[in-house]
Design an enzyme around this catalytic site. Structure first.
Site, short mmCIF file in Angstrom:
data_model
loop_
_atom_site.label_atom_id
_atom_site.label_comp_id
_atom_site.label_asym_id
_atom_site.label_seq_id
_atom_site.Cartn_x
_atom_site.Cartn_y
_atom_site.Cartn_z
N THR A 28 0.67 48.26 -43.45
CA THR A 28 0.16 47.10 -42.72
C THR A 28 0.08 45.90 -43.65
O THR A 28 -0.22 46.07 -44.84
CB THR A 28 -1.25 47.41 -42.18
OG1 THR A 28 -1.14 48.52 -41.28
CG2 THR A 28 -1.85 46.23 -41.42
N GLY A 29 0.30 44.71 -43.11
CA GLY A 29 0.10 43.50 -43.90
C GLY A 29 1.32 42.60 -43.87
O GLY A 29 2.34 42.92 -43.25
N THR A 31 3.37 41.71 -46.35
CA THR A 31 4.55 42.24 -47.05
C THR A 31 5.24 43.29 -46.19
O THR A 31 6.47 43.32 -46.07
CB THR A 31 4.13 42.84 -48.42
OG1 THR A 31 3.27 41.91 -49.09
CG2 THR A 31 5.34 43.11 -49.29
N GLY A 82 1.98 47.77 -48.70
CA GLY A 82 1.58 46.79 -49.71
C GLY A 82 0.27 47.19 -50.36
O GLY A 82 -0.23 48.30 -50.18
N ALA A 83 -0.29 46.26 -51.13
CA ALA A 83 -1.59 46.49 -51.77
C ALA A 83 -2.21 45.14 -52.09
O ALA A 83 -1.51 44.13 -52.18
CB ALA A 83 -1.43 47.31 -53.04
N GLY A 96 -7.31 44.88 -47.34
CA GLY A 96 -7.51 43.47 -47.02
C GLY A 96 -7.27 43.20 -45.54
O GLY A 96 -7.89 42.32 -44.95
N GLY A 97 -6.40 44.00 -44.95
CA GLY A 97 -6.10 43.86 -43.51
C GLY A 97 -6.91 44.82 -42.65
O GLY A 97 -6.63 44.98 -41.47
N GLU A 103 -4.16 53.89 -43.22
CA GLU A 103 -3.19 53.84 -44.33
C GLU A 103 -3.37 55.07 -45.23
O GLU A 103 -2.40 55.70 -45.64
CB GLU A 103 -3.41 52.56 -45.14
CG GLU A 103 -2.99 51.31 -44.37
CD GLU A 103 -3.35 50.00 -45.06
OE1 GLU A 103 -2.81 48.97 -44.65
OE2 GLU A 103 -4.17 50.00 -45.99
N LYS A 121 -0.30 40.67 -57.51
CA LYS A 121 -1.15 41.83 -57.20
C LYS A 121 -1.39 42.74 -58.40
O LYS A 121 -2.19 43.66 -58.32
CB LYS A 121 -0.52 42.66 -56.06
CG LYS A 121 -0.12 41.88 -54.82
CD LYS A 121 -1.30 41.34 -54.08
CE LYS A 121 -0.96 40.65 -52.78
NZ LYS A 121 -0.47 41.51 -51.73
#
Ligand code: 5RP
Length: 218
Positions: A28-29, A31, A82-83, A96-97, A103, A121
């Site tokens: 998710t996110g 990226t 992502g991260a 963050g999301g 996840e 990051k």
């Protein structure tokens, strides 16, 4: 390169980890959104995807990629996500999301976790990014008090309900020098669903867009 261009480049690089005729674990996110768009270019060569959020599910389906329930599959070859922060040990902060729990579950099922980030990051020590903790709503104040005892400053993420119907506390000012221990300690608090430290199951490969190149850390 602009940050969005880096996100797109690293997302496209992750396609080399997708094997034909497999179901792909998708994070998710922003990226990952670039990754989903890239995955659509090879959608006829994959069986489909398992998604870690309603938002990613919607985007996958909008591209005509079939989305399977995790309970329908017994293994995943790769999980790509992502991260918010990643260390040289491939430990991460995520969430963050607000999708950290799903996840973590999808990542647990996958044989390999491919983390896709840009160089903003990369950190020496986790904790500058406030650590997201997903909490059962009735436990919010109790968990916040316990997080203060651990040295953090939890802030309730106003107006956010996770896909699982829970709330998020973002914990500021934690120096996460021992990520495995901190991940387990926070997860052991009654009322915590999970926290955004991904170290007990970290990434297997980190792809990082830096300058004009994609660096690979294994
Ligand atoms: C969502 C996440 C994301 O992977 C993380 O927030 C990074 O997002 P982005 O690619 O938008 O920077 O953990 O819960």
């Amino acid at each position: 390169m602009h940050q969005d261009a880096k996100k797109k480049a690293v997302a496209e690089a992750a396609l080399t980890y997708v094997k034909p005729d497999t179901i792909v674990g998708v994070g998710t996110g922003s990226t990952v959104n670039f990754f989903i768009d890239a995955l659509a270019t090879m959608k006829d060569r994959i069986t489909g995807a398992v998604s870690s959020s309603e938002a990613s599910t919607e985007r996958l389906k909008s591209h005509g990629i079939e989305v399977f329930e995790l309970n329908e599959v017994d293994r995943l070859d790769v999980y790509i996500d992502g991260a918010d922060e990643v260390t040289e040990h491939k430990h991460m902060i995520k969430g963050g999301g607000a999708a950290l729990t799903r996840e973590k579950i999808v990542a647990a099922v996958a044989d390999s976790f491919i983390c896709i980030v840009d160089d903003t990051k990369q950190v020496p020590v986790l904790g500058k990014f406030p650590l997201p903790v997903e909490v059962i709503p009735m436990a919010r104040s109790y968990v916040a008090r316990e997080l203060v005892k651990l040295g953090g400053d939890p802030v309730y993420r106003q107006g956010v309900i996770t896909d699982n119907g829970n709330v998020i506390l973002d914990v500021h000012n934690l120096d996460i020098l021992n990520p495995r221990e901190m991940e387990a300690t926070i997860n052991n608090l009654a009322g915590v669903v999970t926290n955004g430290i991904f170290s007990l199951r970290g990434a297997d490969v980190v792809l990082c867009a830096s300058g004009n190149e994609i660096k690979t850390f294994t």
